[in-house]
Scaffold this motif. Structure first.
Motif, PDB file in Angstrom:
ATOM      1  N   GLY A  83      -1.565  63.619  93.786  1.00 29.18           N
ATOM      2  CA  GLY A  83      -2.350  64.391  94.734  1.00 29.18           C
ATOM      3  C   GLY A  83      -3.328  65.310  94.051  1.00 29.18           C
ATOM      4  O   GLY A  83      -3.459  65.343  92.831  1.00 29.18           O
ATOM      5  N   GLN A  84      -4.021  66.070  94.869  1.00 28.65           N
ATOM      6  CA  GLN A  84      -4.995  67.027  94.373  1.00 28.65           C
ATOM      7  C   GLN A  84      -4.279  68.224  93.753  1.00 28.65           C
ATOM      8  O   GLN A  84      -3.109  68.477  94.030  1.00 28.65           O
ATOM      9  N   PHE A  85      -4.993  68.945  92.892  1.00 26.28           N
ATOM     10  CA  PHE A  85      -4.377  70.095  92.236  1.00 26.28           C
ATOM     11  C   PHE A  85      -4.005  71.171  93.275  1.00 26.28           C
ATOM     12  O   PHE A  85      -4.631  71.304  94.320  1.00 26.28           O
ATOM     13  N   LYS A  86      -2.944  71.894  92.944  1.00 23.93           N
ATOM     14  CA  LYS A  86      -2.428  72.999  93.756  1.00 23.93           C
ATOM     15  C   LYS A  86      -1.932  72.553  95.126  1.00 23.93           C
ATOM     16  O   LYS A  86      -1.982  73.303  96.095  1.00 23.93           O
ATOM     17  N   ARG A  87      -1.445  71.334  95.227  1.00 30.37           N
ATOM     18  CA  ARG A  87      -0.795  70.891  96.463  1.00 30.37           C
ATOM     19  C   ARG A  87       0.714  71.151  96.404  1.00 30.37           C
ATOM     20  O   ARG A  87       1.406  70.904  97.396  1.00 30.37           O
ATOM     21  N   GLY A  88       1.211  71.583  95.259  1.00 32.55           N
ATOM     22  CA  GLY A  88       2.637  71.894  95.152  1.00 32.55           C
ATOM     23  C   GLY A  88       3.478  70.732  94.656  1.00 32.55           C
ATOM     24  O   GLY A  88       4.680  70.656  94.959  1.00 32.55           O
ATOM     25  N   ILE A 189      -5.695  66.048  90.599  1.00 36.31           N
ATOM     26  CA  ILE A 189      -7.095  65.652  90.465  1.00 36.31           C
ATOM     27  C   ILE A 189      -7.988  66.721  91.079  1.00 36.31           C
ATOM     28  O   ILE A 189      -7.553  67.540  91.884  1.00 36.31           O
ATOM     29  N   GLY A 190      -9.262  66.704  90.680  1.00 36.02           N
ATOM     30  CA  GLY A 190     -10.257  67.550  91.314  1.00 36.02           C
ATOM     31  C   GLY A 190     -10.211  69.012  90.937  1.00 36.02           C
ATOM     32  O   GLY A 190     -10.818  69.845  91.612  1.00 36.02           O
ATOM     33  N   SER A 191      -9.499  69.344  89.849  1.00 36.22           N
ATOM     34  CA  SER A 191      -9.443  70.743  89.448  1.00 36.22           C
ATOM     35  C   SER A 191     -10.651  71.086  88.587  1.00 36.22           C
ATOM     36  O   SER A 191     -11.548  70.262  88.371  1.00 36.22           O
ATOM     37  N   THR A 192     -10.655  72.299  88.047  1.00 41.15           N
ATOM     38  CA  THR A 192     -11.729  72.713  87.150  1.00 41.15           C
ATOM     39  C   THR A 192     -11.782  71.834  85.915  1.00 41.15           C
ATOM     40  O   THR A 192     -12.835  71.646  85.315  1.00 41.15           O
ATOM     41  N   GLU A 224      -9.561  63.343  97.457  1.00 42.53           N
ATOM     42  CA  GLU A 224      -8.238  62.761  97.657  1.00 42.53           C
ATOM     43  C   GLU A 224      -8.322  61.357  98.240  1.00 42.53           C
ATOM     44  O   GLU A 224      -7.547  60.468  97.861  1.00 42.53           O
ATOM     45  N   LEU A 225      -9.248  61.142  99.164  1.00 36.52           N
ATOM     46  CA  LEU A 225      -9.388  59.809  99.757  1.00 36.52           C
ATOM     47  C   LEU A 225      -9.827  58.789  98.705  1.00 36.52           C
ATOM     48  O   LEU A 225      -9.336  57.648  98.696  1.00 36.52           O
ATOM     49  N   ALA A 226     -10.734  59.196  97.822  1.00 35.91           N
ATOM     50  CA  ALA A 226     -11.153  58.288  96.752  1.00 35.91           C
ATOM     51  C   ALA A 226      -9.994  57.996  95.800  1.00 35.91           C
ATOM     52  O   ALA A 226      -9.798  56.856  95.357  1.00 35.91           O
ATOM     53  N   TYR A 227      -9.225  59.030  95.496  1.00 37.12           N
ATOM     54  CA  TYR A 227      -8.059  58.870  94.626  1.00 37.12           C
ATOM     55  C   TYR A 227      -7.024  57.972  95.286  1.00 37.12           C
ATOM     56  O   TYR A 227      -6.415  57.110  94.634  1.00 37.12           O
ATOM     57  N   LEU A 228      -6.833  58.147  96.578  1.00 34.58           N
ATOM     58  CA  LEU A 228      -5.863  57.343  97.315  1.00 34.58           C
ATOM     59  C   LEU A 228      -6.223  55.857  97.255  1.00 34.58           C
ATOM     60  O   LEU A 228      -5.338  54.994  97.162  1.00 34.58           O
ATOM     61  N   ALA A 229      -7.523  55.557  97.282  1.00 35.69           N
ATOM     62  CA  ALA A 229      -7.946  54.157  97.166  1.00 35.69           C
ATOM     63  C   ALA A 229      -7.515  53.569  95.833  1.00 35.69           C
ATOM     64  O   ALA A 229      -7.118  52.393  95.754  1.00 35.69           O
ATOM     65  N   GLU A 230      -7.563  54.367  94.759  1.00 32.11           N
ATOM     66  CA  GLU A 230      -7.091  53.898  93.451  1.00 32.11           C
ATOM     67  C   GLU A 230      -5.576  53.750  93.441  1.00 32.11           C
ATOM     68  O   GLU A 230      -5.034  52.803  92.862  1.00 32.11           O
TER      69      GLU A 230
END
Length: 622
Positions: A83-88, A189-192, A224-230
Motif C-alpha cells: 500500500g501507500q506510505f503511512k497507511r499503517g 509507495i508514493g512517499s518523499t 495506489e490504483l496504478a500500484y494495484l494494477a501492478e
C-alpha cells in the motif's frame, strides 16, 4: 491458522537463548504438507532439464526456476502487505503477529522489504548486495528485535539504504506463521523517497497473495490504483483492508467502504472477489497488549483472522500452486519463443536462410540506428539535467547570500554600528544547517522527480526497441510473435541526490591592521560589513559546491548505469536473434550433418516444453 490469535498464548519467547540462525529455513513445520507441490515440482525439474539442454552455457531463467522450486519445497505462501506510505502496514503486521516486532513512525518508516516466517526461536538474517557476508542476530525479546530492525529496514536508521541491504528475513514463533505463511512488510509507495517505491516494486515478484492496505485519509489515490494494477499481475489472491476505522463514525465508515468498492470495481466485469475489511490496527495492537478480547473484536482484526487468514490457510496449496505455475509459465513461453527461432534457422533451406539473415541484418541496422538515436536523446537529457543542476545551484547561492546577510544584520548590531563578529558567528552556526538542510530536501526531491520522469520516457523507448528486435525476427522468419515482457523499472540506486553534509559555518576574521583602527568609525563599519559579506559568500559557495558536486556525481552515475542497462538489454535481444541466426548459418555452412542432428535435438526439447506448458495450464488437484 491453528490457535489464532497467537497473542494470547503467553510471553514464553522472552526467555529464549541465542542460537545461530540456520543457513536453510527450518522445515519441521511443513512436513505434513510437503506432498502438496510435488507434482508441480516434478514438472519444474523437467523444465529446468529442458533449458539446461537448450542452453548448456546457462541462462537467467534457470536461477528463477531454482528459486521457485525452493518456494515449493518449503511449501511457503508469501503474503505481502502492500500500500501507500503511512497507511499503517507495519502496525497491522504487528497486530497480526501479536507483538510490536516491526518499527513504525509518524514519518515514512519501512525502507527495506522484511520477510517474516515461522521459526522455533526469534532470529534475524540480513542479506547484503554484492559479496558481503550476511549478518545473523538472535535477539532475546521482540523489543530488542525491533531496535535491531530499526537500524536496518527504516529510513531513519538506514537512509536510502546506504548499508546496501538486499533483504531482511525474520524467524518468529507466531501461530499464524506455523503452517508456512510468510508475511512480507513492504515499503510504502508514493512517499518523499522514491527508493522506497522502487523497493516495494522489486518485492512484487515475491508475493503470492497480497493484503492491500488502504485508509480513509484519503480513501484511495491515483498512485495506489496504478500500484494495484501492478500487484494484480503477481498476486493470485488479493484482499483489501481499510485501516484507521477509529477515525470514522459508523456512517462515515460505511460510506468509505462503499466508495472504495465502487472505485475498485470500476472497469472490471466481475465483482471483486473479497470484501473490504475495516480495521483499526492501532486499537488492535493496544487490545493485544491489554489482552482485551472485546476490544480486539471491535478493532476488526478478529474478522480478518477468520475470513482472510483462515481462507489463505485453506487455499494455501492452491494459491501457492497457482502463483508458482503462472511464473513458470512465463519462463516457458519465453523459452519456447527463443527455441522456435533457433529451430527455424536450422530447418530452412540454406539459400532461404542466407536471404532471411540478410533481411534481418538490414532491419536490425535500422533498429541499431534507433538505439543510437535513443542514446543521443539520453545524452541530451543528461546535459539538460546538468544545466538544470547548475541553475539550481546558482539560485541556491544567491538565496543563501541574501538570507545569511539578513541573519547577520538582525543578530549582530553594535552600538558603534560595527557588527560584532562573535555574535555573527553564533547566528551563522545556527542558521546555516537549518537553511541548507531544508533547501537540500526540496532540491533533492524536485531534482529526483525530474530525472525519474525523464528516465521513465527512455525506459518506455527501450522496451519498444527490444520488442522491435524480437518482432522483426519473428516477422522475417514467419514465426508467431513471442511474449513481450517489459523490463523491471529502472532503480535510480542508493542516495544519488542526497549527501550527509558537514556544514561549513565558520567566519575567518582577519586581525585588523593599525591603519584600519585609525579609520573613522563609519569607514571602519563599511570595511567590516564588506569583509563579513565576502566571507558569507565564500561560506555559501563552499556549501553549495559540496552539494552540487555530490548531486552531479549521482546524476552522472545514474545516466551511465541507465545507458549501460540499455546496451545490455539490446545485446541480449540481439544474441537471441541475430546471434542465433548467425550461429545457425555458420553451422549449416560448415557441418550440415551436425546441424540436422542439432535440429532434431532442439525439436525434441521444444516438444517436451510444449507438453510441459500444457501441463502447467492444468490446475492443481485438490
Amino acid at each position: 491458522m491453528h490457535g489464532w490469535p497467537a497473542q494470547f498464548t503467553g510471553d514464553e519467547q522472552k526467555s529464549r537463548s541465542p542460537r545461530r540462525l540456520p543457513t536453510q529455513p527450518d522445515v519441521a513445520n511443513v512436513t505434513d504438507h510437503a506432498v502438496a507441490g510435488d507434482s508441480l515440482r516434478t514438472e519444474l525439474q523437467k523444465i529446468r532439464s529442458c533449458l539446461q539442454e537448450a542452453w548448456p552455457e546457462g541462462c537467467s531463467a534457470l536461477d528463477s526456476l531454482a528459486r521457485l522450486d525452493e518456494r515449493l519445497r518449503m511449501n511457503r505462501l508469501q503474503v505481502a502487505v502492500l500500500g501507500q506510505f503511512k497507511r499503517g502496514k507495519s502496525t497491522f503486521i504487528n497486530a497480526l503477529l501479536g507483538d510490536a516486532l516491526l518499527p513504525s513512525a509518524v514519518v515514512p518508516a519501512t525502507a527495506i522489504a522484511t520477510f517474516i516466517a515461522w521459526g522455533p526461536v526469534l532470529a534475524i538474517r540480513v542479506t547484503y548486495s554484492g559479496d558481503r557476508a550476511a549478518d545473523e542476530f538472535r535477539p532475546v525479546t521482540t523489543s530488542e528485535a525491533q531496535d535491531a530492525l530499526r537500524q536496518w529496514v527504516t529510513e531513519e536508521g538506514n537512509p536510502e539504504n546506504r548499508l546496501g541491504i538486499a533483504r531482511v528475513d525474520v524467524q518468529l514463533p507466531a501461530d499464524i506463521l506455523r503452517d508456512g505463511l510468510v508475511v512480507i512488510d513492504t515499503p510504502g509507495i508514493g512517499s518523499t523517497f522514491q527508493h522506497n517505491t522502487d523497493s516495494a516494486l522489486r518485492a512484487l515478484p515475491e508475493c503470492d497473495a497480497a493484503l492491500f492496505v488502504l485508509s480513509a485519509d484519503p480513501p484511495i489515490t491515483e498512485t495506489e490504483l496504478a500500484y494495484l494494477a501492478e500487484v494484480r499481475k503477481h498476486a493470485v489472491r488479493l484482499f483489501f483492508v481499510l485501516n484507521k476505522r477509529d477515525y470514522l463514525s459508523q456512517p462515515e465508515q460505511e460510506q468509505a467502504v462503499a466508495f472504495l468498492q465502487a472505485v475498485l470495481q470500476r472497469g472490471r466485469n466481475e465483482p471483486i472477489p473479497y470484501p473490504i475489511f475495516p480495521l483499526s490496527a492501532r486499537q488492535a495492537l493496544a487490545a493485544i497488549e491489554r489482552r482485551d478480547r472485546a476490544a480486539l473484536e471491535a478493532s476488526g482484526l478478529t474478522q480478518i483472522g477468520q475470513d482472510v487468514l483462515h481462507t489463505l490457510a485453506r487455499e494455501k496449496v492452491s494459491a501457492l500452486d497457482a502463483s508458482v505455475r503462472s511464473k513458470v509459465l512465463a519462463i516457458v513461453e519465453q523459452a519456447l519463443s527463443d527455441l522456435a527461432l533457433r529451430i527455424r534457422a536450422l530447418e530452412l533451406p540454406i539459400e532461404d536462410l542466407v536471404h532471411r539473415s540478410q533481411l534481418l541484418r538490414d532491419s536490425l541496422r535500422s533498429i541499431e540506428a534507433e538505439r543510437q538515436a535513443a542514446h543521443d536523446l539520453l545524452e541530451g537529457d543528461h546535459r539538460r539535467a546538468i544545466a538544470d543542476l547548475e541553475n539550481q545551484a546558482e539560485q541556491l547561492r544567491q538565496a543563501g547570500s541574501r538570507y545569511f546577510g539578513e541573519v547577520v544584520e538582525r543578530a549582530a548590531p553594535h552600538s558603534s554600528g560595527i557588527p560584532d563578529l562573535a555574535v555573527a558567528q553564533a547566528a551563522l552556526e545556527s542558521a546555516i544547517p537549518a537553511f541548507f538542510e531544508g533547501r537540500l530536501t526540496d532540491m533533492a526531491a524536485e531534482f529526483r522527480r525530474a530525472v525519474e520522469a525523464v528516465l521513465a520516457r527512455h525506459h518506455e523507448r527501450a522496451d519498444a526497441l527490444i520488442a522491435a528486435v524480437r518482432r522483426t525476427a519473428s516477422t522475417i522468419f514467419e514465426l508467431p510473435a513471442g511474449p513481450e515482457v517489459a523490463a523491471d523499472p529502472f532503480v535510480l540506486g542508493p542516495a544519488p541526490y542526497w549527501v550527509t553534509q558537514r556544514w561549513s559555518n565558520a567566519l575567518m576574521p582577519s586581525p585588523a591592521s593599525l591603519l584600519e583602527w585609525a579609520l573613522p568609525a563609519k569607514l571602519r563599519q563599511a570595511r567590516v560589513r564588506k569583509d563579513i559579506a565576502a566571507q558569507i559568500d565564500a561560506l555559501v559557495q563552499r556549501n553549495v559546491e559540496n552539494l552540487r558536486w555530490a548531486t552531479l556525481q549521482g546524476l552522472n552515475d545514474t545516466f551511465r548505469r541507465f545507458a549501460a542497462a540499455l546496451d545490455e538489454r539490446f545485446a541480449d535481444a540481439l544474441s537471441v536473434t541475430e546471434g542465433v541466426i548467425g550461429a545457425a548459418l555458420a553451422q549449416r555452412q560448415s557441418r550440415e550433418g551436425q546441424a540436422s542432428s542439432e535440429l532434431q535435438h532442439l525439436r525434441g526439447i521444444a516438444e517436451r516444453l510444449s507438453d510441459l506448458r500444457l501441463r502447467l495450464h492444468q490446475p492443481a488437484s485438490p
